[in-house]
Design an enzyme around this catalytic site. Structure first.
Site, PDB file in Angstrom:
ATOM      1  N   ASN A   1      20.409 -54.940 -17.752  1.00 43.39           N
ATOM      2  CA  ASN A   1      21.121 -53.680 -17.534  1.00 43.39           C
ATOM      3  C   ASN A   1      20.355 -52.526 -18.140  1.00 43.39           C
ATOM      4  OD1 ASN A   1      22.604 -52.207 -19.920  1.00 43.39           O
ATOM      5  ND2 ASN A   1      22.688 -54.382 -20.426  1.00 43.39           N
TER       6      ASN A   1
ATOM      7  N   GLY B   1      22.093 -46.762 -20.083  1.00 46.82           N
ATOM      8  CA  GLY B   1      21.727 -45.470 -20.685  1.00 46.82           C
ATOM      9  C   GLY B   1      22.827 -44.898 -21.551  1.00 46.82           C
ATOM     10  N   LEU B   2      23.589 -45.779 -22.203  1.00 44.12           N
ATOM     11  CA  LEU B   2      24.646 -45.350 -23.139  1.00 44.12           C
ATOM     12  C   LEU B   2      25.545 -44.243 -22.577  1.00 44.12           C
ATOM     13  CD1 LEU B   2      22.996 -45.429 -26.713  1.00 44.12           C
ATOM     14  CD2 LEU B   2      24.323 -47.199 -25.565  1.00 44.12           C
TER      15      LEU B   2
ATOM     16  N   CYS C   1      18.761 -48.718 -30.476  1.00 50.00           N
ATOM     17  CA  CYS C   1      18.454 -47.567 -29.627  1.00 50.00           C
ATOM     18  C   CYS C   1      17.210 -46.847 -30.161  1.00 50.00           C
ATOM     19  CB  CYS C   1      19.663 -46.647 -29.564  1.00 50.00           C
ATOM     20  SG  CYS C   1      20.199 -46.153 -31.174  1.00 50.00           S
TER      21      CYS C   1
ATOM     22  N   GLY D   1      23.486 -62.421 -21.467  1.00 47.78           N
ATOM     23  CA  GLY D   1      24.035 -63.595 -20.793  1.00 47.78           C
ATOM     24  C   GLY D   1      23.445 -64.893 -21.319  1.00 47.78           C
TER      25      GLY D   1
ATOM     26  N   GLY E   1      25.628 -63.037 -27.824  1.00 52.31           N
ATOM     27  CA  GLY E   1      24.526 -63.318 -26.898  1.00 52.31           C
ATOM     28  C   GLY E   1      24.802 -64.566 -26.094  1.00 52.31           C
ATOM     29  N   GLY E   2      25.302 -64.366 -24.873  1.00 56.30           N
ATOM     30  CA  GLY E   2      25.423 -65.486 -23.945  1.00 56.30           C
ATOM     31  C   GLY E   2      26.641 -66.362 -24.108  1.00 56.30           C
TER      32      GLY E   2
ATOM     33  N   GLY F   1      30.180 -60.679 -24.370  1.00 54.32           N
ATOM     34  CA  GLY F   1      29.736 -59.549 -23.557  1.00 54.32           C
ATOM     35  C   GLY F   1      29.756 -59.911 -22.089  1.00 54.32           C
TER      36      GLY F   1
HETATM   37  C1  LIG Z   1      26.463 -53.686 -19.237  1.00 52.18           C
HETATM   38  C2  LIG Z   1      26.180 -53.782 -20.699  1.00 52.18           C
HETATM   39  C3  LIG Z   1      26.369 -52.668 -21.524  1.00 52.18           C
HETATM   40  C4  LIG Z   1      26.095 -52.738 -22.879  1.00 52.18           C
HETATM   41  N1  LIG Z   1      26.314 -51.642 -23.664  1.00 52.18           N
HETATM   42  C5  LIG Z   1      26.095 -51.729 -25.009  1.00 52.18           C
HETATM   43  C6  LIG Z   1      26.400 -50.641 -25.869  1.00 52.18           C
HETATM   44  O1  LIG Z   1      26.890 -49.593 -25.444  1.00 52.18           O
HETATM   45  N2  LIG Z   1      26.156 -50.791 -27.204  1.00 52.18           N
HETATM   46  C7  LIG Z   1      25.653 -51.954 -27.737  1.00 52.18           C
HETATM   47  O2  LIG Z   1      25.481 -52.033 -28.964  1.00 52.18           O
HETATM   48  N3  LIG Z   1      25.385 -53.000 -26.943  1.00 52.18           N
HETATM   49  C8  LIG Z   1      25.591 -52.915 -25.607  1.00 52.18           C
HETATM   50  N4  LIG Z   1      25.342 -54.006 -24.801  1.00 52.18           N
HETATM   51  C9  LIG Z   1      24.840 -55.252 -25.416  1.00 52.18           C
HETATM   52  C10 LIG Z   1      25.991 -56.188 -25.707  1.00 52.18           C
HETATM   53  O3  LIG Z   1      26.913 -55.617 -26.621  1.00 52.18           O
HETATM   54  C11 LIG Z   1      25.501 -57.523 -26.256  1.00 52.18           C
HETATM   55  O4  LIG Z   1      24.848 -57.308 -27.499  1.00 52.18           O
HETATM   56  C12 LIG Z   1      24.519 -58.203 -25.323  1.00 52.18           C
HETATM   57  O5  LIG Z   1      24.910 -58.018 -23.985  1.00 52.18           O
HETATM   58  C13 LIG Z   1      24.408 -59.703 -25.597  1.00 52.18           C
HETATM   59  O6  LIG Z   1      25.650 -60.345 -25.439  1.00 52.18           O
HETATM   60  P1  LIG Z   1      26.109 -61.106 -24.088  1.00 52.18           P
HETATM   61  O7  LIG Z   1      25.004 -62.044 -23.717  1.00 52.18           O
HETATM   62  O8  LIG Z   1      27.380 -61.800 -24.470  1.00 52.18           O
HETATM   63  O9  LIG Z   1      26.302 -60.054 -23.060  1.00 52.18           O
HETATM   64  C14 LIG Z   1      25.612 -53.949 -23.439  1.00 52.18           C
HETATM   65  C15 LIG Z   1      25.427 -55.069 -22.617  1.00 52.18           C
HETATM   66  C16 LIG Z   1      25.711 -55.006 -21.271  1.00 52.18           C
HETATM   67  C17 LIG Z   1      25.513 -56.230 -20.421  1.00 52.18           C
END
Ligand SMILES: Cc1cc2nc3c(=O)[nH]c(=O)nc-3n(C[C@H](O)[C@H](O)[C@H](O)COP(=O)(O)O)c2cc1C
Ligand SMILES: Cc1cc2nc3c(=O)[nH]c(=O)nc-3n(C[C@H](O)[C@H](O)[C@H](O)COP(=O)(O)OP(=O)(O)OC[C@H]3O[C@@H](n4cnc5c(N)ncnc54)[C@H](O)[C@@H]3O)c2cc1C
Ligand code: FES
Lengths: 250, 284
Positions: free
Chosen positions: B49, B52-53, B108, B191, B217-218, B239
């Protein structure tokens, strides 16, 4: 994402298109809404990882249908042998049906939601006309299936993709004859309809963008829109996929 | 709890009674429109992804904060371009009674250092965490770290006063389209694809710090959550898993595991068997 199992009732394959019907007794889909879907095996393995978005093509009270162009792994799996899909409720904002007359304009596999729309309009006795583009490059099977699904449509053959939207719109004619224009087609067609829009007519365009969550969480499906004079991004999954043409900042 | 940026208000209905906290998308000092589409690309066992915050900025976020109140503690994720911006965000949240804790999104870019991320140097992590600690004396402060440099950054965060560490954020990734011969997307991978990497980071870090580690993470199943806790996490964030499964199902699987194994969640973090013991168990 909330998903439920649904029995596949039939699969009809036309070239690289698939008409998939599944049993559905959840919320009644509105024309222009979409569902997130995957087959059961890929739900269990999460491979591919994401569900696939499709417009609800048709609904008869007991079953819903999707019109799918087979492209990659997710759509190939849908065309396979499995007996069940895992599917969401109908999602997003669809077409707003006024009192008519309405012009339905489309092309490609994106004509899909226009079927449910024309069924709903007919059910309410709202006058409407359908204009669908058939590119000369499209396989014969595509033309056959479109004329079967939309027997009343004005099918507009086009040769040159660049001039296709212009030709389609020439056939539609003066848009001000309609109270609303609902379009779902290739981006060039949507852009042309947007350009041709005039003030008295409510022009609505069904747009697509890549989706992950389909519930407003990920901000992945961003579509540029005008908001209070400024340009910003709306989420197609909850604010769309159908947008008023004047809102889109294309 | 949800991972930052992966649960919107519109989906709160799905997580009532499931999560223990709400963690909205990262907030920055000023509104951000986010990146132009495409913002997503599917990857094997995950997603890349580049959002862009996108967020409304801290002031508007606080105006709407009541919308995030579903009876759960609200943890606010923040990001700034500079150390001073991070500290200002914390100061702004310090007096806000509706905010239970703050998570620093340190993956960031740091504009003071040519756009490298804050996580690129442990010294910068020390500086930003210490400044935020001073600005936020009375609320729990979580440092969310990238996988790169996790160990050094974790030690630096702990020393600078972080109360907990969240590990990990997405991993830098690229999607290339061979048909158009163009870069399709430059973004962060999340993921199941990153789960083994995240587990390793949680495992290594939890062994050397004394503050709690939150695994991320995942996670897509209850046993994934178990694995993170066995590796040393005290809590787990979901996430991308929430995009493809119902969080309630994940929690249910977690509860079934605990029941079947007669374990309690709080004991999992120390329940990892030594290798010899588990190999013996496999023999009999
Ligand atoms: C669509 C999307 C948006 C995300 N936005 C942020 C965010 O705004 N701030 C942040 O710290 N991490 C953000 N993340 C990262 C997630 O919080 C997480 O650290 C990362 O996706 C790994 O976890 P997951 O595998 O369960 O998704 C985002 C991830 C995804 C997929
Ligand atoms: C709101 C909406 C409605 C749609 N309705 C229809 C429909 O009625 N009929 C139909 O055939 N197709 C429709 N699509 C496009 C359809 O979702 C994609 O063709 C499909 O996801 C491709 O999956 P795949 O695994 O076969 O392809 P792959 O290329 O392997 O897919 C990889 C990833 O990219 C995404 N993706 C690929 N192409 C598109 C695309 N054009 N639009 C959005 N995401 C894409 C996939 O969802 C997946 O996440 C719609 C898309 C959206 C957003
Ligand atoms: S697909 Fe996630 S916000 Fe629309």
């Amino acid at each position: 994402m909330r998903l439920q199992r649904a029995e596949i009732l039939s699969r009809e394959r036309f070239g690289n298109h698939l008409l998939l019907r599944y049993r559905w007794n959840g919320c009644i889909p509105q024309p222009g809404q979409f569902v997130m879907v995957r087959t059961r095996s890929f739900a269990a393995a999460l491979d591919p990882f994401l569900c696939r978005p499709f417009f609800v093509h048709d609904y008869d009270g007991e079953s819903a249908a999707l019109l799918v162009e087979i492209r990659g792994r997710g759509t190939s799996l849908l065309a396979g042998e499995e007996e069940e899909v895992v599917v969401s409720e109908p999602l997003g904002r669809g077409f707003d049906i006024g009192n008519g007359p309405v012009a339905l304009v489309g092309g490609g596999v994106w004509v899909s939601p226009l079927k449910l729309l024309s069924r709903r309009l007919a059910g309410r006795g709202i006058p409407h006309e359908l204009y669908l583009e058939i590119p000369s490059t499209a396989p014969e099977a595509y033309g056959d299936v479109i004329s079967r699904i939309f027997p009343d449509a004005d099918l507009v053959p086009t040769d040159d993709p660049e001039r296709a939207p212009e030709k389609l719109l020439a056939r539609v004619g003066d848009l001000s004859r309609y109270s609303a224009v609902c379009a779902s087609g290739p981006l060039s067609t949507l852009a042309a309809v947007k350009r041709a829009a005039c003030e008295q007519v409510c022009v609505q365009l069904a747009v697509r963008e890549r989706m992950a969550c389909a519930n407003g969480s990920c901000h992945g499906c961003a579509v540029p829109v005008w908001d209070g004079g400024g340009r910003t991004y709306a989420r197609a999954c909850i604010s769309g996929p159908v947008f008023l043409a004047e809102v889109l900042a294309w | 709890m949800p991972a930052a940026g992966t649960l919107g208000r519109e989906a709160f209905g799905e997580v009532k009674g499931v999560y223990g906290a709400i963690l909205p998308k990262t907030v920055t000092p000023k509104p951000r429109a986010g990146n132009p589409p495409p913002r997503l690309a599917e990857a094997p066992a995950g997603i890349i992804n580049s959002i862009g915050l996108q967020n409304p900025g801290i002031e508007r976020f606080l105006e709407d904060l009541d919308d995030y109140d579903i009876g759960l503690p609200i943890i606010v994720s923040v990001a700034g371009d500079t150390v001073a911006e991070f500290a200002e965000l914390c100061a702004r949240l310090a007096g806000e009674s509706r905010v239970a804790a703050v998570e620093l999104n340190l993956s960031c870019p740091n504009t003071e250092r040519g756009g490298t991320t804050f996580c690129a140097r442990a010294e910068t992590i020390s500086e930003v965490v210490a400044a935020c600690r001073t600005a936020l004396p009375d609320k729990p402060l979580f440092a969310k770290l990238a996988n790169e440099g996790a160990l050094n950054n974790a030690l630096a965060s702990e020393e600078a006063g972080a109360d907990a560490l969240t590990l990990i954020n997405t991993i830098s990734a690229l999607a290339v389209d061979p048909h158009t011969r163009r870069i399709f997307l430059k973004g962060g991978l999340s993921g199941p694809a990153i789960k083994p990497v995240a587990l390793r980071a949680v495992y290594e870090v939890s062994r050397v710090v004394s503050v709690p580690v939150i695994g991320c993470g995942g996670v897509t199943s209850g046993t994934d959550a178990v694995a993170f806790m066995l590796a040393g996490a005290s809590a787990v964030q979901v996430g991308s898993g929430g995009f493809v499964r119902e969080p309630g199902e994940i929690l249910e699987e977690f509860a079934v595991y605990l029941r079947d194994n007669e374990l309690k969640a709080q004991n999992l973090t120390s329940a990892l068997r030594s290798r010899d013991e588990s190999q013996e168990a496999m023999l009999y």
